[in-house]
Design an enzyme around this catalytic site. Structure first.
Site, PDB file in Angstrom:
ATOM      1  N   ASN A 178      42.047  35.673  39.781  1.00 19.82           N
ATOM      2  CA  ASN A 178      42.488  35.792  38.259  1.00 19.82           C
ATOM      3  C   ASN A 178      41.897  34.424  37.754  1.00 19.82           C
ATOM      4  O   ASN A 178      41.810  34.436  36.388  1.00 19.82           O
ATOM      5  CB  ASN A 178      44.129  36.115  37.976  1.00 19.82           C
ATOM      6  CG  ASN A 178      44.812  35.043  39.309  1.00 19.82           C
ATOM      7  OD1 ASN A 178      44.377  34.781  40.350  1.00 19.82           O
ATOM      8  ND2 ASN A 178      45.977  34.506  38.718  1.00 19.82           N
ATOM      9  N   CYS A 220      51.535  32.806  34.564  1.00 18.19           N
ATOM     10  CA  CYS A 220      53.133  32.569  35.194  1.00 18.19           C
ATOM     11  C   CYS A 220      53.313  31.126  35.693  1.00 18.19           C
ATOM     12  O   CYS A 220      54.362  30.729  36.004  1.00 18.19           O
ATOM     13  CB  CYS A 220      52.917  33.370  36.638  1.00 18.19           C
ATOM     14  SG  CYS A 220      51.787  34.747  36.548  1.00 18.19           S
TER      15      CYS A 220
HETATM   16  N1  7TS Z   1      47.915  39.364  41.112  1.00 19.09           N
HETATM   17  C1  7TS Z   1      47.065  38.845  40.351  1.00 19.09           C
HETATM   18  C2  7TS Z   1      45.430  38.554  41.279  1.00 19.09           C
HETATM   19  C3  7TS Z   1      47.159  38.655  39.046  1.00 19.09           C
HETATM   20  O1  7TS Z   1      46.239  38.321  38.308  1.00 19.09           O
HETATM   21  C4  7TS Z   1      48.258  38.875  38.559  1.00 19.09           C
HETATM   22  C5  7TS Z   1      48.944  38.388  37.134  1.00 19.09           C
HETATM   23  C6  7TS Z   1      49.458  39.512  39.577  1.00 19.09           C
HETATM   24  C7  7TS Z   1      49.068  39.761  40.702  1.00 19.09           C
HETATM   25  C8  7TS Z   1      50.771  39.825  39.057  1.00 19.09           C
HETATM   26  O2  7TS Z   1      50.833  41.048  37.815  1.00 19.09           O
HETATM   27  P1  7TS Z   1      52.139  41.372  37.264  1.00 19.09           P
HETATM   28  O3  7TS Z   1      51.694  42.461  36.318  1.00 19.09           O
HETATM   29  O4  7TS Z   1      52.985  41.951  38.336  1.00 19.09           O
HETATM   30  O5  7TS Z   1      52.651  40.248  36.601  1.00 19.09           O
HETATM   31  N2  7TS Z   1      48.055  37.286  36.717  1.00 19.09           N
HETATM   32  C9  7TS Z   1      48.281  36.390  35.790  1.00 19.09           C
HETATM   33  C10 7TS Z   1      47.379  35.424  35.422  1.00 19.09           C
HETATM   34  O6  7TS Z   1      46.440  35.193  35.792  1.00 19.09           O
HETATM   35  N3  7TS Z   1      48.059  34.708  34.209  1.00 19.09           N
HETATM   36  O7  7TS Z   1      48.935  35.529  33.857  1.00 19.09           O
HETATM   37  C11 7TS Z   1      49.350  36.438  34.792  1.00 19.09           C
END
Ligand code: 7TS
Length: 402
Positions: free
Chosen positions: A153, A326
């Site tokens: 990410n 986050c």
């Molecule tokens: N895994 C990855 C690789 C992510 O980028 C994110 C969210 C999550 C898990 C979690 O996803 P969720 O839908 O459960 O929240 N990534 C990010 C980011 O890069 N900036 O804010 C949230």
């Protein structure tokens, strides 16, 4: 002008997705588990959404795809259930992951360590990816699970999931991949790659927030994280969020149909933006473009704190990020950049720009202009950036301002 360049944090809901979801809020609102027609009328829509996810990922009929509330839940589910099913009371005590996973994996692993699990956090190379050979040397007969993200990410770098899958298969170790940043951005073909569990989240590909999924190869055993009403074949309890599931199905279909053309168009804009930003001296982009998601740039600007840059960009109407949203309330160095080997100063200067299929050429032009302006302003007031200043009547000389 407003420019949203934080699509790795979340994306805008596609209006076509919203159109599909709407009837399930107000007209077909029955509980799918109810036996009356208010409930059963939703069944075809759920079946269609499941089909859409299977098709998008080329999953086989023997596999399971279980809807969850988000990828955080999917990641927690795999890690905690492997712990419960295999490690507790068994003879394995080891999980392997990487230093650069999302907190939903990393913090869960930290918790597992507090429960006595041994966790190896694999280092990444200067491109920000794990090398398959590094993994090989850490797998032992005590290893219960390997968890490696499909794409980062933070950097957008794509991990060698096929090779890692082969190693895990050969060594008889379960393999989980967090594919949140891969689905809809690159081809995820679950019959081509050996992976036991795959996590995803709909809001990263223009679906709604609050719905995700876990893919389970060959419908193998994995005890539920949520016990209760036995929904989803008793694998994930909780009343089905029909509208959101329908939205996820439509969103993944849109994101993976004609994906190559869409991605090529995003790549063109990203490359133009990246080329222009790299014209600014003392800037660095993490990871080579060939092996990076077409929408992502993680750029370091020597002498410019990421937070200052965010502030200036925000004042110009541009939404970017210093890293995972986050964690972005904390004024900390970008941990992924540190893992790649950046020095502490540089790791405080990372700015992540992430595009989507809705990003326009005008927005790119606007961003280039305001990015350059912000760097100029912030470097002028930076106490650490070495500036070239002409001495009165003399030649320009470099002076370090500390
Ligand atoms: N895994 C990855 C690789 C992510 O980028 C994110 C969210 C999550 C898990 C979690 O996803 P969720 O839908 O459960 O929240 N990534 C990010 C980011 O890069 N900036 O804010 C949230």
């Amino acid at each position: 002008m407003e420019v949203y360049l934080d699509n790795n944090a979340t994306t805008k809901l596609d209006s076509r997705v919203l159109d599909e979801m709407m009837p399930f809020f107000t007209e077909m609102y029955g509980n799918p588990n109810s036996l009356h027609k208010f409930g059963t009328v939703t069944h075809p829509a759920i079946a269609k959404a499941i089909d859409q996810v299977y098709t998008a990922l080329n999953a086989s009929d023997d596999d399971d795809i279980i809807f969850t509330s988000c990828a955080t839940e999917s990641n927690n589910w795999v890690l905690k259930s492997v712990f419960n099913d295999i490690i507790v009371g068994g003879n394995k005590d080891h999980i392997i992951t990487t230093e650069v996973e999302h907190p939903s994996v990393l913090i869960t692993c930290k918790w597992l360590e507090s429960q006595g699990v041994k966790v190896t956090y694999l280092p990444v190379n200067d491109q920000g990816v794990v090398e398959p050979d590094t993994l090989k040397s850490f797998i032992t007969d005590k290893t219960a699970l390997v968890s490696v993200m499909w794409a980062s990410n933070e950097t957008g770098m794509i991990f060698p999931i096929k090779e890692i899958g082969e190693i895990c298969k050969e060594r008889g170790v379960l393999f989980h991949s967090d594919a949140v940043q891969a689905v809809g951005k690159i081809k995820v073909d679950l019959q081509d790659v050996h992976v036991d569990f795959v996590s995803m989240s709909a809001h990263k590909f223009h679906g709604p927030k609050g719905v995700g999924a876990l893919y389970i190869k060959n419908s193998q055993e994995l005890s539920p994280l949520l016990h209760g009403g036995e929904q989803m074949g008793n694998r994930r309890s909780g009343t089905l969020n029909v509208a959101y599931i329908v939205g996820m199905g439509k969103a993944i279909e849109l994101a993976t149909t004609d994906m190559q053309d869409t991605i090529a168009s995003i790549r063109e804009k990203r490359d133009r933006l990246e080329d222009a930003l790299l014209e600014v001296e003392d800037t660095f982009v993490v990871g080579n473009r060939d092996n990076r998601n077409a929408n992502t740039i993680l750029i370091s600007i020597r002498g410019v704190e990421g937070e200052g840059m965010l502030w200036d960009l925000n004042n110009s109407g541009i939404g970017a990020s210093t890293g995972s949203a986050c964690a972005s309330a904390e004024l900390e160095a970008n941990s992924v950049m540190l893992a790649i080997g950046a020095d502490n100063e540089l790791a405080h200067t990372g700015i992540r720009l992430s595009l989507s299929r809705f990003t326009t050429d005008e927005e790119i032009d606007y961003t280039i202009k305001h990015f350059k302006k912000a760097v100029e302003r912030l470097r002028a007031i930076s106490s650490s950036y070495a500036k070239v200043k002409p001495t009165p009547g003399g030649e320009a000389q470099e002076c370090e301002l500390h």
